[in-house]
Scaffold this motif. Sequence first.
Motif, short mmCIF file in Angstrom:
data_model
loop_
_atom_site.label_atom_id
_atom_site.label_comp_id
_atom_site.label_asym_id
_atom_site.label_seq_id
_atom_site.Cartn_x
_atom_site.Cartn_y
_atom_site.Cartn_z
N GLN A 102 0.94 -1.07 0.22
CA GLN A 102 -0.37 0.17 0.46
C GLN A 102 0.44 1.38 -0.07
O GLN A 102 1.62 1.60 1.02
CB GLN A 102 -0.76 -0.09 1.42
CG GLN A 102 -1.43 -1.19 1.12
CD GLN A 102 -2.93 -0.83 -0.13
OE1 GLN A 102 -3.37 -0.05 -0.56
NE2 GLN A 102 -2.50 -2.36 -1.12
N THR A 103 0.53 2.37 -0.86
CA THR A 103 1.57 3.42 -1.06
C THR A 103 1.04 4.35 0.50
O THR A 103 -0.50 4.31 0.53
CB THR A 103 0.44 4.34 -2.19
OG1 THR A 103 1.16 3.26 -3.16
CG2 THR A 103 1.46 5.51 -2.02
N VAL A 104 1.82 4.54 1.30
CA VAL A 104 1.33 5.59 2.04
C VAL A 104 1.77 6.68 1.82
O VAL A 104 2.99 7.27 1.60
CB VAL A 104 1.95 5.56 3.59
CG1 VAL A 104 2.30 6.78 4.77
CG2 VAL A 104 2.17 4.04 3.97
N ARG A 105 0.63 7.94 1.20
CA ARG A 105 0.60 9.05 0.84
C ARG A 105 2.44 10.24 1.69
O ARG A 105 2.55 10.70 2.30
CB ARG A 105 -0.19 10.48 0.73
CG ARG A 105 -0.41 11.43 0.09
CD ARG A 105 -2.05 11.90 -0.22
NE ARG A 105 -1.78 12.81 -0.64
CZ ARG A 105 -1.81 13.67 -1.97
NH1 ARG A 105 -1.92 12.21 -2.66
NH2 ARG A 105 -1.96 14.47 -2.91
N ASN A 106 2.51 9.97 0.37
CA ASN A 106 3.97 11.90 1.66
C ASN A 106 4.84 11.15 2.22
O ASN A 106 6.13 11.01 2.81
CB ASN A 106 3.51 12.91 1.96
CG ASN A 106 2.54 13.78 0.40
OD1 ASN A 106 2.82 13.28 -0.38
ND2 ASN A 106 1.29 14.11 1.10
N VAL A 107 5.26 9.61 2.36
CA VAL A 107 5.57 9.15 3.03
C VAL A 107 6.66 7.60 2.27
O VAL A 107 7.84 7.74 1.98
CB VAL A 107 5.64 8.64 4.71
CG1 VAL A 107 6.43 8.03 5.45
CG2 VAL A 107 4.70 9.64 5.25
N GLY A 108 5.60 6.59 1.90
CA GLY A 108 6.22 5.87 1.31
C GLY A 108 5.41 4.63 1.40
O GLY A 108 3.94 4.67 0.82
N TYR A 109 5.46 3.80 1.78
CA TYR A 109 5.14 2.19 1.21
C TYR A 109 4.95 1.04 2.64
O TYR A 109 6.05 1.32 3.42
CB TYR A 109 5.53 1.70 0.15
CG TYR A 109 5.52 2.10 -1.18
CD1 TYR A 109 4.90 2.12 -1.79
CD2 TYR A 109 7.08 2.76 -1.56
CE1 TYR A 109 4.31 2.44 -3.74
CE2 TYR A 109 7.20 3.46 -2.82
CZ TYR A 109 6.01 3.82 -3.16
OH TYR A 109 5.44 4.58 -4.49
N GLN A 110 3.86 0.19 2.23
CA GLN A 110 3.76 -0.75 3.68
C GLN A 110 3.34 -1.65 3.16
O GLN A 110 2.06 -2.23 2.32
CB GLN A 110 2.20 0.00 4.60
CG GLN A 110 2.07 -0.54 6.10
CD GLN A 110 0.57 -0.29 6.55
OE1 GLN A 110 -0.08 0.25 5.26
NE2 GLN A 110 0.97 -0.24 7.61
N LEU A 111 3.85 -2.70 3.91
CA LEU A 111 3.55 -4.20 3.12
C LEU A 111 2.36 -5.14 3.99
O LEU A 111 2.71 -5.09 5.73
CB LEU A 111 4.13 -5.43 2.88
CG LEU A 111 4.26 -6.70 3.39
CD1 LEU A 111 4.15 -6.98 0.88
CD2 LEU A 111 5.06 -7.71 2.74
N GLN A 112 0.96 -5.68 3.50
CA GLN A 112 -0.21 -5.25 4.23
C GLN A 112 0.40 -6.98 4.82
O GLN A 112 0.45 -7.35 3.83
CB GLN A 112 -1.03 -4.62 3.80
CG GLN A 112 -1.65 -3.46 3.83
CD GLN A 112 -2.85 -3.17 3.61
OE1 GLN A 112 -3.56 -3.88 2.77
NE2 GLN A 112 -3.24 -1.72 3.18
N SER A 113 -0.49 -7.70 5.79
CA SER A 113 -0.07 -8.80 6.35
C SER A 113 -1.50 -9.87 5.91
O SER A 113 -2.01 -10.58 6.35
CB SER A 113 0.40 -9.04 7.86
OG SER A 113 -0.58 -8.83 8.30
N ALA A 114 -2.68 -8.76 5.85
CA ALA A 114 -4.10 -9.40 5.61
C ALA A 114 -4.69 -8.83 4.94
O ALA A 114 -4.11 -7.29 4.59
CB ALA A 114 -4.32 -9.75 6.94
#
Length: 222
Positions: free
Chosen positions: A210-222
């Motif tokens: 997932q894109t985290v606006r103005n920050v970076g990215y996040q891998l979602q575990s579920a």
Amino acid sequence: MTTILVVDDEPELVSFVRRALEAEGYQVLTATGGAEGLRVALTKKPDLMVLDLRMPEVDGEAVMAGVLARGPATRVLILSAVADVEARIRCLEQGAVDILSKPFAIQELLVRVRSRLRMPTEKGPDDYLLRVGPITLDVRARRLRVDGSEAMLSEREFLLMQHFMRKPDMVCSRSELLAAVWGYDFDPATNVVDVCVRRLRSKMTRDVIQTVRNVGYQLQSA
């Protein structure tokens, strides 16, 4: 000669630990920041890292993830003033061999270093599989599996995905990813992270990054 890398943003502590380790006969490398520490670790390949957990810009978790992505057998001993039990558990789950709380006694650090250096580095087949929810990453084959669908990854795609999988559900900034995967400090003019994320997404049956606006990215575990 056994080589140890000490990474901490407190120069006085780095100097103190370096002198103690050198007195024990170790070859000691040092760095006073996460990005510098990651560069030294990837080029010099130390036998063990003594790594501060909380540093500005590129923290210890990001450094450890970058190092273990290139050398899964690298021993990482975390120094932490953080009382958060979840953070400490997360570090151990992500590959740290030990955690020592700050402030610490130098003799205890030396004992732990000797103990961890005696640990075997051989890994079994399952140690090369990272799993986060429906995602499996084969570290040796660079093969990604999501919901039963497999894809082969390029070197950068693999390193980026491995970094995400060592920090599930955590937001990874672009500067952190640049340091961990490409090995250099943040450059606001580059979009290599975004391009590589797009390539990763194209190889998955669903978007787990997932894109985290103005920050970076996040891998979602579920």
